[in-house]
Design a protein around this motif. Structure first.
Motif, PDB file in Angstrom:
ATOM      1  N   VAL A 148       0.859  -1.185   0.000  1.00 32.93           N
ATOM      2  CA  VAL A 148       0.000   0.000   0.000  1.00 32.93           C
ATOM      3  C   VAL A 148       0.897   1.237   0.000  1.00 32.93           C
ATOM      4  CG1 VAL A 148      -1.770   1.299   1.264  1.00 32.93           C
ATOM      5  CG2 VAL A 148      -1.807  -1.212   1.269  1.00 32.93           C
ATOM      6  N   LYS A 149       0.603   2.163  -0.905  1.00 32.21           N
ATOM      7  CA  LYS A 149       1.368   3.408  -0.970  1.00 32.21           C
ATOM      8  C   LYS A 149       0.549   4.549  -0.379  1.00 32.21           C
ATOM      9  CE  LYS A 149       3.946   2.178  -5.186  1.00 32.21           C
ATOM     10  NZ  LYS A 149       4.246   2.585  -6.573  1.00 32.21           N
ATOM     11  N   PHE A 150       1.237   5.398   0.396  1.00 35.11           N
ATOM     12  CA  PHE A 150       0.561   6.563   0.949  1.00 35.11           C
ATOM     13  C   PHE A 150       1.549   7.726   1.024  1.00 35.11           C
ATOM     14  CE2 PHE A 150       2.222   4.056   4.436  1.00 35.11           C
ATOM     15  CZ  PHE A 150       2.759   4.971   5.334  1.00 35.11           C
ATOM     16  N   TRP A 151       1.004   8.927   1.169  1.00 36.57           N
ATOM     17  CA  TRP A 151       1.822  10.140   1.185  1.00 36.57           C
ATOM     18  C   TRP A 151       1.885  10.731   2.586  1.00 36.57           C
ATOM     19  CZ3 TRP A 151       4.688  11.691  -2.877  1.00 36.57           C
ATOM     20  CH2 TRP A 151       4.352  11.196  -4.144  1.00 36.57           C
ATOM     21  N   CYS A 152       3.066  11.199   2.969  1.00 40.65           N
ATOM     22  CA  CYS A 152       3.258  11.886   4.255  1.00 40.65           C
ATOM     23  C   CYS A 152       3.686  13.326   3.981  1.00 40.65           C
ATOM     24  CB  CYS A 152       4.326  11.188   5.082  1.00 40.65           C
ATOM     25  SG  CYS A 152       3.933   9.483   5.519  1.00 40.65           S
ATOM     26  N   VAL A 153       2.962  14.266   4.578  1.00 44.46           N
ATOM     27  CA  VAL A 153       3.247  15.688   4.371  1.00 44.46           C
ATOM     28  C   VAL A 153       3.883  16.256   5.642  1.00 44.46           C
ATOM     29  CG1 VAL A 153       2.299  17.931   3.731  1.00 44.46           C
ATOM     30  CG2 VAL A 153       1.237  15.828   2.852  1.00 44.46           C
ATOM     31  N   PRO A 154       5.154  16.647   5.608  1.00 46.33           N
ATOM     32  CA  PRO A 154       5.816  17.207   6.795  1.00 46.33           C
ATOM     33  C   PRO A 154       5.166  18.518   7.235  1.00 46.33           C
ATOM     34  CG  PRO A 154       7.432  16.505   5.159  1.00 46.33           C
ATOM     35  CD  PRO A 154       6.093  16.480   4.488  1.00 46.33           C
ATOM     36  N   LYS A 184       4.947  20.120  -3.096  1.00 46.62           N
ATOM     37  CA  LYS A 184       5.863  21.004  -2.381  1.00 46.62           C
ATOM     38  C   LYS A 184       6.858  20.268  -1.485  1.00 46.62           C
ATOM     39  CE  LYS A 184       3.421  25.419  -2.138  1.00 46.62           C
ATOM     40  NZ  LYS A 184       2.843  26.443  -1.227  1.00 46.62           N
ATOM     41  N   GLY A 185       6.573  19.043  -1.128  1.00 49.99           N
ATOM     42  CA  GLY A 185       7.546  18.379  -0.258  1.00 49.99           C
ATOM     43  C   GLY A 185       7.080  17.138   0.455  1.00 49.99           C
ATOM     44  N   ALA A 186       5.996  16.517   0.021  1.00 50.82           N
ATOM     45  CA  ALA A 186       5.558  15.266   0.646  1.00 50.82           C
ATOM     46  C   ALA A 186       6.473  14.124   0.205  1.00 50.82           C
ATOM     47  CB  ALA A 186       4.121  14.961   0.273  1.00 50.82           C
ATOM     48  N   PHE A 187       6.510  13.069   0.982  1.00 48.15           N
ATOM     49  CA  PHE A 187       7.280  11.898   0.581  1.00 48.15           C
ATOM     50  C   PHE A 187       6.368  10.674   0.593  1.00 48.15           C
ATOM     51  CE2 PHE A 187       7.884  12.482   5.135  1.00 48.15           C
ATOM     52  CZ  PHE A 187       7.690  11.221   5.671  1.00 48.15           C
ATOM     53  N   GLU A 188       6.638   9.752  -0.312  1.00 47.64           N
ATOM     54  CA  GLU A 188       5.813   8.551  -0.469  1.00 47.64           C
ATOM     55  C   GLU A 188       6.383   7.410   0.354  1.00 47.64           C
ATOM     56  OE1 GLU A 188       3.588   6.650  -4.276  1.00 47.64           O
ATOM     57  OE2 GLU A 188       5.764   6.432  -4.293  1.00 47.64           O
ATOM     58  N   VAL A 189       5.478   6.650   0.962  1.00 44.82           N
ATOM     59  CA  VAL A 189       5.864   5.483   1.758  1.00 44.82           C
ATOM     60  C   VAL A 189       5.108   4.274   1.219  1.00 44.82           C
ATOM     61  CG1 VAL A 189       5.990   4.476   4.066  1.00 44.82           C
ATOM     62  CG2 VAL A 189       6.178   6.959   3.785  1.00 44.82           C
ATOM     63  N   GLU A 190       5.764   3.130   1.195  1.00 47.67           N
ATOM     64  CA  GLU A 190       5.138   1.889   0.719  1.00 47.67           C
ATOM     65  C   GLU A 190       5.326   0.810   1.772  1.00 47.67           C
ATOM     66  OE1 GLU A 190       4.936  -0.540  -3.490  1.00 47.67           O
ATOM     67  OE2 GLU A 190       6.867   0.234  -2.821  1.00 47.67           O
ATOM     68  N   ALA A 191       4.238   0.140   2.132  1.00 49.32           N
ATOM     69  CA  ALA A 191       4.312  -0.906   3.153  1.00 49.32           C
ATOM     70  C   ALA A 191       3.213  -1.933   2.918  1.00 49.32           C
ATOM     71  CB  ALA A 191       4.185  -0.307   4.546  1.00 49.32           C
ATOM     72  N   LEU A 192       3.352  -3.069   3.571  1.00 49.03           N
ATOM     73  CA  LEU A 192       2.399  -4.163   3.390  1.00 49.03           C
ATOM     74  C   LEU A 192       1.080  -3.925   4.117  1.00 49.03           C
ATOM     75  CD1 LEU A 192       4.814  -7.176   3.784  1.00 49.03           C
ATOM     76  CD2 LEU A 192       3.376  -6.771   1.777  1.00 49.03           C
ATOM     77  N   GLU A 193       0.011  -4.422   3.533  1.00 47.33           N
ATOM     78  CA  GLU A 193      -1.286  -4.426   4.206  1.00 47.33           C
ATOM     79  C   GLU A 193      -1.132  -5.092   5.576  1.00 47.33           C
ATOM     80  OE1 GLU A 193      -4.948  -5.188   1.345  1.00 47.33           O
ATOM     81  OE2 GLU A 193      -3.315  -6.581   0.899  1.00 47.33           O
ATOM     82  N   GLY A 194      -1.864  -4.582   6.545  1.00 45.00           N
ATOM     83  CA  GLY A 194      -1.823  -5.163   7.874  1.00 45.00           C
ATOM     84  C   GLY A 194      -0.830  -4.501   8.813  1.00 45.00           C
ATOM     85  N   ASP A 234      -5.903  13.062   6.286  1.00 46.63           N
ATOM     86  CA  ASP A 234      -6.605  13.927   5.348  1.00 46.63           C
ATOM     87  C   ASP A 234      -8.111  13.657   5.426  1.00 46.63           C
ATOM     88  OD1 ASP A 234      -6.088  15.683   2.685  1.00 46.63           O
ATOM     89  OD2 ASP A 234      -7.774  14.306   2.362  1.00 46.63           O
ATOM     90  N   LYS A 235      -8.890  14.717   5.372  1.00 45.81           N
ATOM     91  CA  LYS A 235     -10.347  14.591   5.537  1.00 45.81           C
ATOM     92  C   LYS A 235     -10.967  13.573   4.584  1.00 45.81           C
ATOM     93  CE  LYS A 235     -11.169  19.334   7.179  1.00 45.81           C
ATOM     94  NZ  LYS A 235     -11.930  19.017   8.401  1.00 45.81           N
ATOM     95  N   ASP A 236     -10.476  13.514   3.365  1.00 43.33           N
ATOM     96  CA  ASP A 236     -11.084  12.618   2.378  1.00 43.33           C
ATOM     97  C   ASP A 236     -10.756  11.150   2.622  1.00 43.33           C
ATOM     98  OD1 ASP A 236     -12.330  14.707   1.075  1.00 43.33           O
ATOM     99  OD2 ASP A 236     -10.669  15.022  -0.327  1.00 43.33           O
ATOM    100  N   PHE A 237      -9.827  10.861   3.529  1.00 38.83           N
ATOM    101  CA  PHE A 237      -9.471   9.475   3.850  1.00 38.83           C
ATOM    102  C   PHE A 237      -9.893   9.088   5.258  1.00 38.83           C
ATOM    103  CE2 PHE A 237      -6.594  10.596   0.425  1.00 38.83           C
ATOM    104  CZ  PHE A 237      -6.590   9.467  -0.364  1.00 38.83           C
ATOM    105  N   TYR A 238     -10.339  10.062   6.032  1.00 38.06           N
ATOM    106  CA  TYR A 238     -10.624   9.808   7.439  1.00 38.06           C
ATOM    107  C   TYR A 238     -11.720   8.755   7.633  1.00 38.06           C
ATOM    108  CZ  TYR A 238     -11.420  10.737  12.396  1.00 38.06           C
ATOM    109  OH  TYR A 238     -11.552  10.613  13.759  1.00 38.06           O
ATOM    110  N   MET A 277      -3.537   7.267   0.386  1.00 38.05           N
ATOM    111  CA  MET A 277      -3.893   8.091   1.541  1.00 38.05           C
ATOM    112  C   MET A 277      -2.843   9.180   1.779  1.00 38.05           C
ATOM    113  SD  MET A 277      -4.401   6.849   5.519  1.00 38.05           S
ATOM    114  CE  MET A 277      -2.761   6.076   5.575  1.00 38.05           C
ATOM    115  N   VAL A 278      -3.306  10.299   2.307  1.00 42.32           N
ATOM    116  CA  VAL A 278      -2.410  11.396   2.665  1.00 42.32           C
ATOM    117  C   VAL A 278      -2.526  11.637   4.168  1.00 42.32           C
ATOM    118  CG1 VAL A 278      -1.880  13.843   2.363  1.00 42.32           C
ATOM    119  CG2 VAL A 278      -2.610  12.473   0.402  1.00 42.32           C
ATOM    120  N   ILE A 279      -1.373  11.668   4.849  1.00 40.78           N
ATOM    121  CA  ILE A 279      -1.362  11.995   6.268  1.00 40.78           C
ATOM    122  C   ILE A 279      -0.458  13.208   6.477  1.00 40.78           C
ATOM    123  CG2 ILE A 279      -1.746   9.599   6.933  1.00 40.78           C
ATOM    124  CD1 ILE A 279       1.180   9.492   7.844  1.00 40.78           C
TER     125      ILE A 279
END
Length: 294
Positions: A148-154, A184-194, A234-238, A277-279
């Motif tokens: 699963v890929k998701f974005w982290c915004v510092p 502008k500066g988010a980084f992508e993270v990839e990790a396994l389901e669960g 992010d509100k759209d993923f909450y 998802m964006v966090i």
């Protein structure tokens, strides 16, 4: 406040075994419960009021250390021991099997696992948690779980703006704002389901996980006794992530600048629904465990 802090202390030291009724600090669960019942805290209670009964517990049982059961094979004892440390039985058996495949068997196997557990009575791991994450990842791949890929915004990129989006904001406006911050500066993270976000920060693979670990501390090792893994969803993923339960809300209330979509990373478990998802990562962390004089 005192009640919430005591709840955090209880979760920090409590890791109950079905077979042994042990806590994370080696204290009998019945004694912990009796201690909590000893005082009824009101809104005026202080931190000292909340933790003083626990000090008596630690004095009475300092130095106690449970031993694995005397019956069964060393492998069985190792499984029971790991279950007492809050590992699920399926994972514990897989850890044992992985060590057996490497040639570690019999009493040596039990000794190795206890050594890797470190000073488990006070929550100091010596490598068992890392081994567990490797084995869990192998299990996930065998079971066909996906990445699963998701974005982290510092914090320097979002500066609290995500929480300030008006409730009636248009979906397209939110998407545009999200894309702007990602660029502008988010980084992508990839990790396994669960895996939880806390798991990813502590034991994940890849550059994204390494960067995430710089923002999420996970001081309590994921037992929901601190708020150092606080993130803003992010509100759209909450809705897909879900609402926190009462215990988690208590910790979120103590977090650094909580928002209506705040969650603890150790309680957010990745699934296919959270792809993309964006966090948002807060500017700081509050760790109430630093203020409790153990």
């Amino acid at each position: 406040m005192a009640v919430r802090i005591l709840g955090a202390v209880a979760r920090r030291v409590s890791s109950v075994s079905h077979g042994h009724c042990l806590t994370h600090a080696g204290l009998p669960l019945q004694v912990m419960r009796a201690t909590f019942a000893e005082t009824r805290w009101g809104s005026s209670a202080t931190v000292a009021d909340a933790v003083s009964p626990l000090f008596r517990c630690f004095r009475c049982f300092s130095g106690s250390s449970a031993k694995p059961p005397s019956e069964g094979t060393p492998a069985d004892k190792a499984v029971v021991f790991m279950v007492s440390l809050h590992y699920d039985e399926k994972l514990a058996r897989a850890i044992v099997k992985s060590l057996e495949h490497s040639g570690t068997t019999g009493e040596e196997l039990l000794s190795v696992i206890r050594t890797l557990a470190g000073r488990w009575e006070v929550g100091v791991d010596n490598g068992l948690a890392d081994l567990a994450m490797v084995v869990r990842a192998q299990m996930a791949r065998t079971e066909g779980k996906k990445m699963v890929k998701f974005w982290c915004v510092p914090s320097g990129v979002w500066s609290g703006r995500a929480a300030a989006v008006p409730e009636g904001a248009d979906v397209e406006d939110r998407r545009a704002m999200r894309e702007e911050m990602i660029q502008k500066g988010a980084f992508e993270v990839e990790a396994l389901e669960g895996m939880s976000l806390g798991d990813v920060a502590m034991h994940g693979d890849g550059k994204g996980s390494d960067i995430l670990s710089e923002y999420i501390e996970c001081s309590c090792s994921g037992i929901m006794a601190c708020s150092t893994c606080h993130v803003v969803i992010d509100k759209d993923f909450y809705k897909s992530v879900g609402e926190p339960d009462e215990d988690e809300l208590d910790m979120i209330d103590l977090a650094y600048e909580p928002t209506p979509t705040s969650r603890l990373g150790c309680q957010v478990v990745l699934s296919s629904e959270l792809e993309g998802m964006v966090i948002y990562l807060p500017r700081g962390h509050n760790n109430i465990m630093d203020d409790i004089p153990f």
